[in-house]
Design an enzyme around this catalytic site. Structure first.
Site: not given
Ligand code: GLA
Length: 734
Positions: A364-365, A474, A476-478, A546
């Protein structure tokens, strides 16, 4: 089947169980007659008559406005006297707004064309038929083509609209919705989905009062908060009986969905791009295509609406080669490590995961730039070799050698102010001139309306994906979009930014899935802020929320499954106590709840309690035993937990009714209650079923046998159990 009765001037669109009818008044005005249970013949023109006015402005020209005020237009337009919510507003070259559409012609075709630049449903020639109705405003010289596609088997009708400027002038669209539906019932209730971060898609239901009620997004994404969906029911409608209309949009940006009860108690539902944040320059000769709306109707309750949507999406919207496959069971390191990981840590997770039967590791990130926290490096898609020692290829090769596939996280649409990308291209961020950009999670949004920005993103992602054996992404867009300005768009097109953003996203996703056709793509937006039918066209699954707590997930997954197949819902077993809400639930319940989604793990498998770890192989076995049923079966909502009855239950039944899986989750114990009887649904009443799930009560080695009608009439007996307990019951036909 689609027919046009020349004599009655009625279009009749039939699916297996439903009929949709429209009629032409004076050969000009297209009005809605009926949508409901299947009817034998075209008819019902009287729907257009009122006491006060004849049904035709030709017969009473002095009261044309009265006609417009009461006529159930199929596609109402603004400025000419339909005072309800309009679907189309056009400003002429003087900036004045009025549009009156008259029927020109129609044609019926087998199959269904795609929509340029937009995700849209598809089907073979013998699965779907499409009606195109051409309308025109003679003054503006604007042609509007209404498109209705009829999916007979799934009881779905899709709609979209193409607006063509056939004049020599430049016009401005200030509103261009996708669909309108007028419904006339004495009393109705509206079902919508609402939420927040970590609380997505909770179900709301309330009476529809006079006036307008709307849900919408102006965030540049579908959003955590509201959802591009309207369900209209009668007060009597339940999960398994009564009338329900469902309408949703295949779109991932700013939408609006409006419900309006007018003075005559007629409800008008409209859905489309959010006009609040939309303005589109339509030059001479240009066309604008709206996103697609999906409509369904059933008189068999809310559950049938869900099943229609599920079947439709599985057969006609989701394109991924993974759609009908078991997804690799993954372990994601986010909740296990957050930003604090390196090659060794990831490999230790992979080794332990392999021992338990897990099939893929997702990094992940935090693997790129200099990212050890969320305040930097987005946009710099270069591996951080201080953390990923030996490089990405080395890591992936090692993970593969352990026997796991490898997946990776990106947040392609974003840029951190502290990044090489932003330092080189500050103008690539979405922003309004002279204003500082409001940060969210310390990041800005990239202006993906620009081709140069999209090319940079695509090239960066491709380089990483080509550098190692990466089988999953994955995406993502946060954060939401704000300060909606682009440095490249001309000033008279700045109002196009939001829609162009969504089109840019679709173009990128299209390029990615074309270049890497075997990639398993999971969408994500700070959890589930972009869980919508548009995204599912590109990737078969979306991270649902999340919030990974099993109890919170019950409501989130129930609301999500109102519209989307279970196989689309990203769901993982996470640690205890839960990171988002601090709740302690049982490992069994965490596993059973996640099983009704894509299924995977999101915890430090090297540090979890041994007795919990020991349960993983059984959970994985359950996935392999039941996933086909969960992914392809019919979904029935049996019970939603509330304070008085704190348990939740749902089931899936195979299409041939030979197999069913019931999931029961007890949120809180119920002191003093000895047991519950839970009536099942969807089984063959004449069938005999054997209960053989892990929670089957075996007596003297015999498999308990039950009759289908008994299981549905009387229910299954569930013993009282404690807080956070759950059960899986598997039935197979004898
Ligand atoms: C979002 C995603 C999480 C994770 C974080 C990483 O919040 O929903 O699952 O990937 O970003 O920064």
């Amino acid at each position: 089947m689609i027919t046009f009765c020349e004599e009655k001037q009625i279009f009749k669109l039939d699916t297996k169980e439903t009929t949709y009818m429209m009629g032409l008044v004076d050969g000009e005005f297209l009005g809605h007659i009926y949508y409901g249970k299947k009817l034998r013949n075209p008819g019902g023109f009287y729907r257009f008559r009122t006491d006060e006015y004849p049904m035709s402005p030709k017969l009473l020209p002095r009261e044309k406005l009265g006609f417009f005020g009461g006529f159930p237009f199929e596609y109402p337009t603004g400025g000419v006297g339909d005072y309800g919510e309009s679907c189309l507003d056009i400003l002429n070259e003087m900036g004045q707004s009025a549009c009156e559409l008259h029927y020109v012609s129609h044609r019926i075709e087998q199959g269904k064309p795609s929509l340029p630049g937009l995700p849209a449903s598809f089907g073979l020639k013998d699965e779907v038929e499409t009606l195109f109705i051409l309308m025109q405003d003679e003054v503006l010289k604007v042609q509007v083509e209404l498109q209705y596609s009829v999916f007979e088997k799934e009881d779905v009708i899709t709609r979209s609209v193409t607006i063509h400027n056939g004049s020599d002038h430049t016009y401005r669209l200030t509103k261009a919705y996708s669909a309108c539906l007028n419904v006339e019932k004495e009393k109705t209730e509206l079902i919508t989905l609402h939420g927040a971060w970590a609380r997505e898609r909770h179900i709301d239901r309330r009476e529809l009062f006079h006036g307008k009620m709307r849900v919408s997004s102006n965030r540049g994404e579908t959003s955590h908060q509201e959802h591009a969906f309207l369900g209209l029911v009668t007060p009597q409608t339940t999960q398994s009986s009564g009338e329900v209309y469902g309408m949703q949009l295949v779109y991932s940006g700013n939408f609006t969905a409006n419900a309006e009860r007018n003075m005559y108690d007629i409800d008008r539902l409209t859905i489309g791009i959010n006009a609040e944040t939309f303005s589109w320059k339509l030059s001479a000769g240009e066309s604008f295509v709206t996103p697609e709306a999906i409509l369904t109707y059933s008189d068999q309750g809310i559950g049938q609406m869900s099943r229609n949507f599920h079947d439709f999406m599985r057969s006609h919207l989701i394109r991924s080669p993974y759609l009908h496959k078991d997804r690799p069971i993954l372990i994601n390191n986010w909740e296990a490590t957050y930003f604090d990981f390196d090659t060794d840590k990831l490999l230790s997770l992979a080794r332990e995961a392999k021992k338990q039967g897990i099939e893929m590791l997702v990094m992940d990130d935090g693997w790129f730039g200099k990212r050890n926290f969320d305040d930097n490096s987005l946009g710099d898609w270069v591996v951080n070799e201080d953390k990923i020692k030996g490089g990405l290829k080395y890591l992936v090769d090692q993970v593969n050698a352990i026997g796991l596939k490898f997946g990776i996280w990106f947040e392609p649409e974003m840029v951190s102010p502290d990044s090489d990308l932003y330092r080189a291209h500050p103008d690539w961020a979405i922003q309004v001139k002279d204003r500082s950009i409001n940060m969210a999670r310390c990041q800005y949004v990239l202006d993906i309306t620009r081709k140069d920005v999209r090319d940079y993103i695509f090239d960066s992602l491709s380089a990483i994906l080509n550098s190692a054996n990466i089988e999953y992404v994955k995406w993502d867009m946060n954060r939401s979009v704000s300060s909606p300005g682009s440095f490249l768009l001309p000033e008279d097109q700045q109002g196009e930014l939001f829609h162009r953003y969504t089109l840019g996203l679709y173009e990128l996703l299209d390029r990615l899935t074309t270049a890497f056709p075997n990639l398993l793509l999971e969408h994500c937006s700070a959890g589930g802020a972009r869980f919508d039918a548009g995204m599912l066209y590109y990737g078969p699954q979306v991270w649902t929320s999340d919030d990974t707590d099993a109890v919170e997930r019950l409501r989130i997954q129930e609301g999500t499954a109102l519209l989307y197949p279970l196989s689309c819902m990203g769901a993982h077993v996470s640690k205890c106590p839960n990171d988002q809400v601090g709740r302690r639930t049982t490992m069994k319940m965490r596993g059973d709840v996640a099983l009704s989604g894509t299924f995977g793990y999101e915890l430090d498998i090297t540090a979890m309690p041994e007795e919990e770890k020991a349960m993983i192989p059984t959970q994985i076995e359950n996935y392999h035993k039941y996933h086909h049923l969960i992914a392809e079966g019919d979904y029935y909502r049996l019970h939603s937990w509330d304070d008085k009855e704190p348990y939740d239950a749902w089931m899936v039944v195979s299409k041939d009714k030979s197999e069913a899986l019931v999931t029961y989750a007890q949120v809180l114990g119920r002191p003093g209650y000895k047991r519950i009887l839970l009536p099942l649904q969807g089984l063959d009443p004449a069938g005999d079923y054997i209960l053989d799930g892990e929670d089957a009560v075996l007596k003297n080695g015999e498999m308990p046998e039950y009759e289908g009608d008994l299981l549905m009439g009387a229910g299954i007996l569930i013993g009282n159990s404690g807080d956070f307990s759950s059960k899986l019951y598997h039935f197979r036909r004898k």
